[in-house]
Design a protein around this motif. Structure first.
Motif, PDB file in Angstrom:
ATOM      1  N   PHE A 335       1.066  -0.901   0.156  1.00 30.49           N
ATOM      2  CA  PHE A 335       0.464  -0.072  -0.132  1.00 30.49           C
ATOM      3  C   PHE A 335       0.629   1.260  -0.234  1.00 30.49           C
ATOM      4  O   PHE A 335       1.574   1.365   1.126  1.00 30.49           O
ATOM      5  N   LYS A 336       0.725   2.039  -0.920  1.00 27.30           N
ATOM      6  CA  LYS A 336       1.523   3.060  -0.973  1.00 27.30           C
ATOM      7  C   LYS A 336       0.349   4.456  -0.520  1.00 27.30           C
ATOM      8  O   LYS A 336       1.425   5.338   0.239  1.00 27.30           O
ATOM      9  N   ASN A 337      -0.486   4.602  -0.093  1.00 29.80           N
ATOM     10  CA  ASN A 337      -1.384   5.879   0.878  1.00 29.80           C
ATOM     11  C   ASN A 337      -1.684   5.557   0.992  1.00 29.80           C
ATOM     12  O   ASN A 337      -2.805   4.598   1.608  1.00 29.80           O
ATOM     13  N   CYS A 338      -1.097   5.442   2.366  1.00 26.75           N
ATOM     14  CA  CYS A 338      -1.796   5.215   4.035  1.00 26.75           C
ATOM     15  C   CYS A 338      -1.668   6.179   4.823  1.00 26.75           C
ATOM     16  O   CYS A 338      -1.005   7.624   4.597  1.00 26.75           O
ATOM     17  N   LYS A 339      -2.620   6.171   5.949  1.00 31.18           N
ATOM     18  CA  LYS A 339      -2.657   7.345   6.600  1.00 31.18           C
ATOM     19  C   LYS A 339      -3.662   7.539   7.556  1.00 31.18           C
ATOM     20  O   LYS A 339      -4.695   6.707   7.426  1.00 31.18           O
ATOM     21  N   VAL A 340      -3.248   8.218   8.818  1.00 31.40           N
ATOM     22  CA  VAL A 340      -4.475   7.995  10.108  1.00 31.40           C
ATOM     23  C   VAL A 340      -5.463   8.892  10.043  1.00 31.40           C
ATOM     24  O   VAL A 340      -5.069  10.027   9.246  1.00 31.40           O
ATOM     25  N   VAL A 341      -6.387   8.190   9.891  1.00 32.59           N
ATOM     26  CA  VAL A 341      -7.684   9.327   9.513  1.00 32.59           C
ATOM     27  C   VAL A 341      -8.680   9.763  10.726  1.00 32.59           C
ATOM     28  O   VAL A 341      -9.113  11.161  11.144  1.00 32.59           O
ATOM     29  N   LYS A 342      -8.577   8.571  11.759  1.00 31.60           N
ATOM     30  CA  LYS A 342      -9.188   9.486  13.058  1.00 31.60           C
ATOM     31  C   LYS A 342      -8.483   9.298  14.514  1.00 31.60           C
ATOM     32  O   LYS A 342      -7.717   7.956  14.160  1.00 31.60           O
ATOM     33  N   LYS A 343      -8.069   9.614  15.449  1.00 34.91           N
ATOM     34  CA  LYS A 343      -7.631   9.201  16.523  1.00 34.91           C
ATOM     35  C   LYS A 343      -9.043   9.901  17.493  1.00 34.91           C
ATOM     36  O   LYS A 343      -8.646  11.367  17.875  1.00 34.91           O
ATOM     37  N   ASN A 344      -8.926   9.044  18.343  1.00 28.79           N
ATOM     38  CA  ASN A 344      -9.005   9.198  19.977  1.00 28.79           C
ATOM     39  C   ASN A 344      -8.374   9.010  20.940  1.00 28.79           C
ATOM     40  O   ASN A 344      -7.665   8.388  20.598  1.00 28.79           O
ATOM     41  N   ALA A 345      -9.519   9.212  22.385  1.00 28.44           N
ATOM     42  CA  ALA A 345      -8.541   8.569  23.329  1.00 28.44           C
ATOM     43  C   ALA A 345      -7.973   7.391  23.151  1.00 28.44           C
ATOM     44  O   ALA A 345      -6.734   6.923  23.848  1.00 28.44           O
ATOM     45  N   SER A 346      -8.578   6.636  22.527  1.00 27.64           N
ATOM     46  CA  SER A 346      -8.868   5.126  22.652  1.00 27.64           C
ATOM     47  C   SER A 346      -8.618   4.068  21.203  1.00 27.64           C
ATOM     48  O   SER A 346      -7.431   3.912  21.613  1.00 27.64           O
ATOM     49  N   ASN A 347      -9.383   5.142  20.780  1.00 27.44           N
ATOM     50  CA  ASN A 347      -8.782   4.058  18.496  1.00 27.44           C
ATOM     51  C   ASN A 347      -8.757   5.539  17.578  1.00 27.44           C
ATOM     52  O   ASN A 347      -8.399   6.220  17.945  1.00 27.44           O
ATOM     53  N   MET A 348      -7.440   4.084  16.954  1.00 30.77           N
ATOM     54  CA  MET A 348      -6.646   5.397  15.881  1.00 30.77           C
ATOM     55  C   MET A 348      -8.026   4.438  14.428  1.00 30.77           C
ATOM     56  O   MET A 348      -7.624   3.259  14.946  1.00 30.77           O
ATOM     57  N   VAL A 349      -8.652   4.874  13.284  1.00 28.95           N
ATOM     58  CA  VAL A 349      -8.399   5.250  12.294  1.00 28.95           C
ATOM     59  C   VAL A 349      -7.638   4.921  11.529  1.00 28.95           C
ATOM     60  O   VAL A 349      -7.169   6.039  10.741  1.00 28.95           O
ATOM     61  N   LEU A 350      -6.666   3.912  10.340  1.00 23.01           N
ATOM     62  CA  LEU A 350      -6.199   4.041  10.007  1.00 23.01           C
ATOM     63  C   LEU A 350      -6.908   3.641   8.273  1.00 23.01           C
ATOM     64  O   LEU A 350      -7.505   2.803   8.307  1.00 23.01           O
ATOM     65  N   GLU A 351      -6.293   4.508   6.846  1.00 22.36           N
ATOM     66  CA  GLU A 351      -6.946   4.062   5.749  1.00 22.36           C
ATOM     67  C   GLU A 351      -5.744   3.642   5.080  1.00 22.36           C
ATOM     68  O   GLU A 351      -4.622   4.211   4.928  1.00 22.36           O
ATOM     69  N   ALA A 352      -5.511   2.594   4.024  1.00 21.98           N
ATOM     70  CA  ALA A 352      -4.448   1.896   2.891  1.00 21.98           C
ATOM     71  C   ALA A 352      -4.978   2.175   1.910  1.00 21.98           C
ATOM     72  O   ALA A 352      -5.879   1.326   1.534  1.00 21.98           O
ATOM     73  N   ARG A 353      -5.004   2.816   0.817  1.00 22.34           N
ATOM     74  CA  ARG A 353      -5.371   2.864  -0.364  1.00 22.34           C
ATOM     75  C   ARG A 353      -3.955   2.649  -1.334  1.00 22.34           C
ATOM     76  O   ARG A 353      -3.078   2.513  -0.627  1.00 22.34           O
ATOM     77  N   ARG A 354      -3.451   1.610  -2.421  1.00 27.06           N
ATOM     78  CA  ARG A 354      -2.782   1.127  -3.321  1.00 27.06           C
ATOM     79  C   ARG A 354      -2.838   2.430  -3.772  1.00 27.06           C
ATOM     80  O   ARG A 354      -0.929   2.182  -4.241  1.00 27.06           O
TER      81      ARG A 354
END
Ligand SMILES: C[S@@+](CC[C@H](N)C(=O)[O-])C[C@H]1O[C@@H](n2cnc3c(N)ncnc32)[C@H](O)[C@@H]1O
Length: 354
Positions: A335-354
């Motif tokens: 995956f070339k395009n990876c980022k953290v799209v959201k972060k709160n006190a207990s969770n992070m959401v990451l997205e990965a695209r080709r």
């Protein structure tokens, strides 16, 4: 070191912290008993009540119940009226302990804690051998605890806050897009997605057969079984290709997260993405030395590391891997395009695209 003088203030501070933690741990079995006997739910229905009346209504022994009430009141989880010696739950206490379906519920955490104590013998042995402990060998309380522990956060965030941050997700899923929930456990997240996107094609896979059986039961109860394809499958063996492939609180549990992400890379439809939910963490361990770190590193020692080590590769990312390590795993998988799209006190959401 032993000859260094003891700083009395530091000693007292340390002992106070230990006492706080011991007191918090002491209520663990009481919380489980209260949960299993339906005491929180009953108290929220009864309103202000004496221990005598409560024991009659709950059909339990008054003396045990009174001691339990005193302990739980001391913890601040039950309210006490000293004028008429009655107990009750405030609306907040009811939301956190009595409303199983509510987004504020936290009672499931006590299942996870109890399960971890039961796993002590196997994990202790594994410290010596360096081997893993397969997920299926964990105390079964862990499985229901995990589902209950994560559920409120998914309920509050998944559909309304997190998935809308994935570009194009809602449009795609509303127009027949496909979604695979890998390592879905009891499938509560899978159910939420199937419910929110009735025209989507939704699948849930997990290596653990009993969890998939339970996921199917829950989907049947929710009248969503026809809409979800469930399967017992490793993250490197499920069939089909999808617009979105998700790893919710599970990539770090896998022995070969790079292999799992590579497999997802190969099973994504054009324009699709991989979505990760992981516990929030900093890349720098010492930045995680706080109450979240205390909890997640502990869960990780007793569950995530043993599970990962029991599988092929055994990378053992741990539950506090941090965003850089996770993004490295995704990059290694292609995956070339990876980022953290959201972060709160207990969770992070990451997205990965080709
Ligand atoms: C912490 S639980 C999370 C479950 C669920 N996603 C949730 O959020 O409630 C981790 C899950 O990953 C699953 N798992 C672990 N290794 C796996 C693998 N290699 N392939 C598929 N599932 C795996 C476990 O069986 C377990 O259900």
């Amino acid at each position: 070191m032993l000859d260094s003088p003891i700083d009395i203030e530091k000693l007292k501070k340390l002992q106070f912290k230990v006492m706080q933690d011991v007191a918090a741990a002491a209520v663990v079995p009481l919380m489980r008993i209260g949960d299993q006997l339906g005491l929180f739910k009953k108290l929220s229905e009864l309103g202000e009540v004496s221990s005598q009346k409560f024991s009659e209504e709950a059909e339990v022994d008054e003396r045990y119940l009174r001691e339990w009430l005193h302990a739980i009141s001391a913890a601040g989880f039950v309210s006490y009226n000293k004028e008429d010696k009655t107990f009750s739950l405030s609306p907040e206490q009811a939301a956190v302990f009595a409303q199983e379906e509510g987004p504020a519920n936290m009672i499931g955490a006590y299942d996870v804690l109890t399960g971890a104590v039961h796993n002590e013998k196997d994990v202790l042995k594994a410290f010596k051998t360096g081997e893993g402990v397969p997920y299926e060998d964990a105390c079964p309380i862990c499985f229901q605890g995990t589902a209950r522990f994560f559920k409120p956060s998914y309920q509050a965030n998944l559909i309304k806050k997190w998935l809308p941050l994935i570009e194009g997700f809602e449009e795609k899923m509303k127009s027949g897009g496909s979604f695979a929930d890998i390592g879905c456990g009891h499938g509560l997240s899978t159910l939420m997605i199937a419910d929110a996107f009735p025209s989507g094609k939704v699948a849930g896979f997990d290596i653990h057969g009993p969890s998939i059986d339970q996921a199917k039961n829950l989907a049947k109860d929710a009248n969503l079984l026809d809409q979800i394809e469930y399967g017992v499958a490793d993250a490197k063996s499920y069939e089909g290709s999808y617009d979105y492939i998700a790893f919710f609180d599970c990539l770090h549990d896998m022995g070969d997260p790079v292999g799992a992400a590579k497999y997802a890379f190969d099973h994504l439809n054009e324009g699709g993405s991989v979505i990760l939910i992981e516990p929030t963490a900093s890349d720098i361990p010492e930045d995680n030395f706080n109450i979240f770190g205390q909890m997640y590193y502990s869960f990780s020692t007793m569950g995530c590391i043993p599970t990962s080590k029991s599988q092929e590769v055994g990378l053992s990312l741990g539950a506090q891997a941090g965003p850089s390590r996770l993004i490295n795993v995704l990059n290694e998988a292609g995956f070339k395009n990876c980022k953290v799209v959201k972060k709160n006190a207990s969770n992070m959401v990451l997205e990965a695209r080709r």
